[in-house]
Design an enzyme around this catalytic site. Sequence first.
Site, PDB file in Angstrom:
ATOM      1  N   HIS A 123      29.756  31.710  70.053  1.00 28.88           N
ATOM      2  CA  HIS A 123      30.943  31.202  69.181  1.00 28.88           C
ATOM      3  C   HIS A 123      30.740  29.464  69.189  1.00 28.88           C
ATOM      4  O   HIS A 123      30.662  28.792  70.076  1.00 28.88           O
ATOM      5  CB  HIS A 123      32.006  31.711  69.542  1.00 28.88           C
ATOM      6  CG  HIS A 123      32.323  33.250  69.055  1.00 28.88           C
ATOM      7  ND1 HIS A 123      33.139  33.919  69.412  1.00 28.88           N
ATOM      8  CD2 HIS A 123      31.712  33.742  68.032  1.00 28.88           C
ATOM      9  CE1 HIS A 123      32.861  35.201  69.140  1.00 28.88           C
ATOM     10  NE2 HIS A 123      32.485  35.021  67.997  1.00 28.88           N
ATOM     11  N   HIS A 135      25.099  36.178  65.974  1.00 26.68           N
ATOM     12  CA  HIS A 135      25.050  36.411  67.411  1.00 26.68           C
ATOM     13  C   HIS A 135      23.777  37.124  67.705  1.00 26.68           C
ATOM     14  O   HIS A 135      22.950  37.281  68.479  1.00 26.68           O
ATOM     15  CB  HIS A 135      26.109  37.408  67.896  1.00 26.68           C
ATOM     16  CG  HIS A 135      27.410  37.000  67.752  1.00 26.68           C
ATOM     17  ND1 HIS A 135      27.582  35.698  68.598  1.00 26.68           N
ATOM     18  CD2 HIS A 135      28.455  37.256  67.043  1.00 26.68           C
ATOM     19  CE1 HIS A 135      28.973  35.469  68.382  1.00 26.68           C
ATOM     20  NE2 HIS A 135      29.531  36.197  67.385  1.00 26.68           N
ATOM     21  N   HIS A 141      28.030  36.153  60.050  1.00 21.48           N
ATOM     22  CA  HIS A 141      28.521  35.465  61.563  1.00 21.48           C
ATOM     23  C   HIS A 141      27.851  36.602  62.573  1.00 21.48           C
ATOM     24  O   HIS A 141      27.336  35.998  63.359  1.00 21.48           O
ATOM     25  CB  HIS A 141      30.297  36.015  61.753  1.00 21.48           C
ATOM     26  CG  HIS A 141      30.708  35.649  62.964  1.00 21.48           C
ATOM     27  ND1 HIS A 141      31.207  34.314  63.347  1.00 21.48           N
ATOM     28  CD2 HIS A 141      30.712  36.342  64.119  1.00 21.48           C
ATOM     29  CE1 HIS A 141      31.620  34.306  64.771  1.00 21.48           C
ATOM     30  NE2 HIS A 141      31.331  35.739  65.189  1.00 21.48           N
ATOM     31  N   GLU A 142      27.981  37.889  62.218  1.00 26.25           N
ATOM     32  CA  GLU A 142      27.353  38.669  63.483  1.00 26.25           C
ATOM     33  C   GLU A 142      26.045  38.590  63.756  1.00 26.25           C
ATOM     34  O   GLU A 142      25.299  38.684  64.769  1.00 26.25           O
ATOM     35  CB  GLU A 142      27.800  40.195  63.075  1.00 26.25           C
ATOM     36  CG  GLU A 142      29.183  40.520  63.046  1.00 26.25           C
ATOM     37  CD  GLU A 142      30.141  40.187  64.332  1.00 26.25           C
ATOM     38  OE1 GLU A 142      29.375  40.238  65.559  1.00 26.25           O
ATOM     39  OE2 GLU A 142      31.207  39.813  64.318  1.00 26.25           O
TER      40      GLU A 142
END
Lengths: 91, 411
Positions: free
Chosen positions: B130, B124, B120-121
Amino acid sequence: IISNGNASVFHEGLQFLIRYGYLPSSDMESGRAELRTAEELGTIIRDFQQFAGLNKTGYLDEATIAQMKAPRCGVQDIRPGYRYSRRRRRR
Amino acid sequence: YILGPSKWKKRHLTYRFETYSNVMSDYLRTRDAITQALKHWEKVTTLRFTEQLSGEADIKIKFGKNYHGDGYPFDGRGGILAHAFFPGDDNGGDTHFDDDERWVTEEHQSGTDLFSVAVHEFGHALGLAHSDVRNAIMFPWYKKYNRPNFGFHSDDIEAISKLYGKVHPDVIPTVAPPTSPPVTQAPTTPKPRDKNSPPLTCDTTYDAIALIRGEIFIFKGKWNWRRDQKGLLDGNTPLSLHRLWYGMPDHVEYIDAVYERKSDHRIIFFSGNRYYVFNANQLVHGFPEEGRPITDYGLPNDIEKIDAVFTWSYNSRTYLITGNMYWKLDEKEQRVVPFDYPRDMGIWQGVPTPVDAAFQFWDGVTYFFKGDQYWQFNDELMKVEDQFPQPSAEKWMGCPLNSTRSETESN
């Protein structure tokens, strides 16, 4: 705005909404969030509920508070200006 | 999905572990979980990742607790698990994990799965914001994924394709290895001025500015200007720091930041990681000549200097800035507010970082300075005014338009 009228829950809820971009980050420093009308905050809470896939009640109800406390990523959900630009396009 | 504000212009990215988790005994498992997370992004992009064991890297990976060197402190176990910065210079792409979490890498262990959070990170770090699609990896709330069977949701693939193009599943893309940057001729720079000679009034940057007892003081190296409502005093030329502030210890050769404390009109100078308290132009009786450490203010040990101190006109509170971070000062306690600070300077929209100086002027407006330019801040809109930056010398030194070049040439 909050189903059980707890002031600290209200404050924490506002802090969450600022931290994750549902309210302008400037509210964090200026303290303006607590001066917003119930209608404004209701709309903001509905935005959050929609993003999180919750019922859009416009209240800090139990499900909403639980979602706010759930483990998550620290990056904002809504980037500055995004929500407003999206609304302008819709109009 | 929502795209972030930036993406990488290159396709070959480097990553480096700055720290490992303290709560995981085996660093190899940490590395493996995180490397696997990057490998999954390689499968759906034309990006390639190479670990860098030392030196600079595009994506710097760190485990930290609470304050860990940026404006987004962690919050203990639970709550925020990790964060990452969108692509860019400096901390762009950097990915931080909260070391108060109970990180695990094995299927049977109970705790927070490092691999799931890392995938997930890195989304970014590559430029994705998101998504509100519940089963997308970019949905902000934690979900544990089974590593062997992990696959991206179509929402994630569509999002990343927007940034880096589509990858045909049967084709393994090849990316040229990084090449050395072309050798460019060093730009010619003007001969440096003698460091003992005073700076040019109409062509210089500022280290610090403050409104002290009704007058403006502008600091540059071991020099300072003074101006009142009519303009610069002392014949427009800067005076030596020690000539005006004759209680200033000899070893202090520059001022990073300065402000006048409202409660008792003491003047606080910050120089490096020390500060000095003055009453008028004398060091307060009994205050150590070697200064006091800025950690007295509750600042972390790793802060090397304060870039600027200013009183914000909106709430009359005093703020300390260093790099991309700032703290609010509790004037009564003479310490920074401990909860929820430092915060990221991004809140002050349009203010450049690291800032050179900041102060509140007679007009009640807060101004920020960097290089030879300044920015006027709009408190209501919480951003700098549209027509800024503007050249500092004209407004603050009273220099005529285009005076800079002629002064430089004549010198």
